[in-house]
Design a protein around this motif. Sequence first.
Motif, PDB file in Angstrom:
ATOM      1  N   LEU A   1     -51.779  15.548 -59.366  1.00 34.39           N
ATOM      2  CA  LEU A   1     -50.678  15.878 -60.267  1.00 34.39           C
ATOM      3  C   LEU A   1     -50.310  17.355 -60.165  1.00 34.39           C
ATOM      4  O   LEU A   1     -49.125  17.711 -60.151  1.00 34.39           O
ATOM      5  CB  LEU A   1     -51.056  15.539 -61.712  1.00 34.39           C
TER       6      LEU A   1
ATOM      7  N   CYS B   1     -48.259  17.859 -57.108  1.00 35.40           N
ATOM      8  CA  CYS B   1     -46.902  17.318 -57.303  1.00 35.40           C
ATOM      9  C   CYS B   1     -46.045  18.272 -58.121  1.00 35.40           C
ATOM     10  O   CYS B   1     -44.924  18.631 -57.732  1.00 35.40           O
ATOM     11  CB  CYS B   1     -46.965  15.974 -58.028  1.00 35.40           C
TER      12      CYS B   1
ATOM     13  N   PHE C   1     -42.802  20.553 -56.922  1.00 35.84           N
ATOM     14  CA  PHE C   1     -41.514  20.369 -57.600  1.00 35.84           C
ATOM     15  C   PHE C   1     -41.050  21.692 -58.203  1.00 35.84           C
ATOM     16  O   PHE C   1     -39.869  22.056 -58.096  1.00 35.84           O
ATOM     17  CB  PHE C   1     -41.629  19.308 -58.695  1.00 35.84           C
TER      18      PHE C   1
ATOM     19  N   GLY D   1     -42.133   9.981 -61.787  1.00 36.06           N
ATOM     20  CA  GLY D   1     -42.511  11.012 -60.830  1.00 36.06           C
ATOM     21  C   GLY D   1     -41.899  10.785 -59.463  1.00 36.06           C
ATOM     22  O   GLY D   1     -41.345  11.709 -58.855  1.00 36.06           O
TER      23      GLY D   1
ATOM     24  N   THR E   1     -38.913  13.345 -58.012  1.00 37.77           N
ATOM     25  CA  THR E   1     -39.188  14.120 -56.800  1.00 37.77           C
ATOM     26  C   THR E   1     -38.299  13.680 -55.636  1.00 37.77           C
ATOM     27  O   THR E   1     -37.949  14.501 -54.781  1.00 37.77           O
ATOM     28  CB  THR E   1     -40.671  14.001 -56.385  1.00 37.77           C
TER      29      THR E   1
ATOM     30  N   ALA F   1     -43.667  16.362 -52.003  1.00 40.06           N
ATOM     31  CA  ALA F   1     -43.857  16.083 -53.429  1.00 40.06           C
ATOM     32  C   ALA F   1     -43.783  14.586 -53.708  1.00 40.06           C
ATOM     33  O   ALA F   1     -44.574  14.051 -54.499  1.00 40.06           O
ATOM     34  CB  ALA F   1     -42.814  16.830 -54.255  1.00 40.06           C
ATOM     35  N   VAL F   2     -42.852  13.901 -53.067  1.00 42.73           N
ATOM     36  CA  VAL F   2     -42.756  12.435 -53.213  1.00 42.73           C
ATOM     37  C   VAL F   2     -44.039  11.776 -52.719  1.00 42.73           C
ATOM     38  O   VAL F   2     -44.593  10.887 -53.375  1.00 42.73           O
ATOM     39  CB  VAL F   2     -41.541  11.884 -52.443  1.00 42.73           C
TER      40      VAL F   2
ATOM     41  N   CYS G   1     -46.952  13.022 -52.593  1.00 47.99           N
ATOM     42  CA  CYS G   1     -48.056  13.317 -53.513  1.00 47.99           C
ATOM     43  C   CYS G   1     -48.040  12.377 -54.716  1.00 47.99           C
ATOM     44  O   CYS G   1     -49.105  11.973 -55.206  1.00 47.99           O
ATOM     45  CB  CYS G   1     -47.974  14.768 -53.978  1.00 47.99           C
ATOM     46  N   PHE G   2     -46.870  12.030 -55.205  1.00 50.48           N
ATOM     47  CA  PHE G   2     -46.820  11.099 -56.325  1.00 50.48           C
ATOM     48  C   PHE G   2     -47.253   9.698 -55.896  1.00 50.48           C
ATOM     49  O   PHE G   2     -47.835   8.954 -56.679  1.00 50.48           O
ATOM     50  CB  PHE G   2     -45.429  11.061 -56.947  1.00 50.48           C
TER      51      PHE G   2
END
Length: 417
Positions: free
Chosen positions: A238, A241, A245, A301, A305, A402-403, A405-406
């Motif tokens: 988290l 992420c 972002f 999320g 992202t 970031a995407v 990571c989610f």
Amino acid sequence: MNALKAKIYGLSQGEPWALKKSADSFPIALLGFAQICSWGTLYYSFPQLAQAMLSEFNWAKSETYGALSISLLFSSFAAIPVGKLIDNGYGRNVMVIGSIVAGVLLIAGSQINSLSLLYGVFAAIGIVQATTLYEAAFAVINANHQHEEAKGKIVTLTLWGGFASTVFIPFIELLIIHFSWRITFVVLGAVNMFVCSICYGLLPRGIIKTKDTKVVAQADSRNINVAWALKQPIFWALLLCFSLFAAGASTFKFHLYPILVESALSPQQVVLILAVLGPAQVLGRVALKFAGAKVSALQLGVLTTSALPITFVGMVYLPSQVWLLIPLITLFGAATGMMTIVKGIAIPELLTKEAYGAINGAMSMPIQFIKAGAPAIAAWIWMITQSYDMVLLVLGGIGIVAVACFVLVRQFAHFSR
């Protein structure tokens, strides 16, 4: 007597360790109004006040804006201790005292006549920001409500907060034009001392919990705190992420004006596109308000992202036409508006509701550092390439990571069940 207390506070005997404060008794409207005032006076006021001071003093712009970076850094340092105080049931006291101190500091700001005093005042303001802005308010809400109820209140609160710049930017401009920046400091200080402190004073006195020995023993045995959170893979996923972002979003916001100017748009078109950003954030939160419990933190999320690479890559390859750029900026604004909510609900939904304030503070600290430093790195890339295309492509890559990571967070959440 216990039964009478249970009736007064709305306690349910069948829900151990639950937070029982009635939803109707929580003054969310007053909290929202106070957040408008806190954000408007302590955060959005800086550029206008700084510009007014630059007109009077012979300071470099970079030196003056250094006070903003210092403010963000000190806010990050205060995040963990403030979160712990709220976790221990002192949320109301923290926000009331923070508002009073903020008022004193802003009034002291009216006497600024040197850079050292400017830095000192805004370093202290950074500390009180940690006691009054969203992070503190979210911690108070999570401390007094079950997750689903807290989620709804956080969404509502961010709808209120979304109007802070709309209300205070023109108000501050009027004060500076018709009076002076020194009088403006005093007025903003009075707003904190006499408006924010009163509103926050109506928050719940502390955390109301039932005494269930078995559940208490289980919670104590887990010893949930920041050290425990640092051992959880979901915490780090988290954090990554939100950091990515924050890097992408803050860089794009700070550089959007020169990006649009570089696109050879007219000044009127630039202003029109910039004006979309604020309402777009509120639009995203309104959409989430209607979606309610149907959308999880994980789904949100991934959705928010995903908007980053679409926006940044689109800015590079789409023609610089207003009718194409406005939808992109609207998408970005809505995503940043919703991400504020994601940050507020992700920890209790995906990690733990215990020690929310301290754990959220630990996560906020590095994010604030990144928000302060990422725009400077982007400026360095621009100096090398003399074009914002490379900056936007780098930001697009950050958005894609970031995407991913989610998606990783989703896997960790699945394995932890």
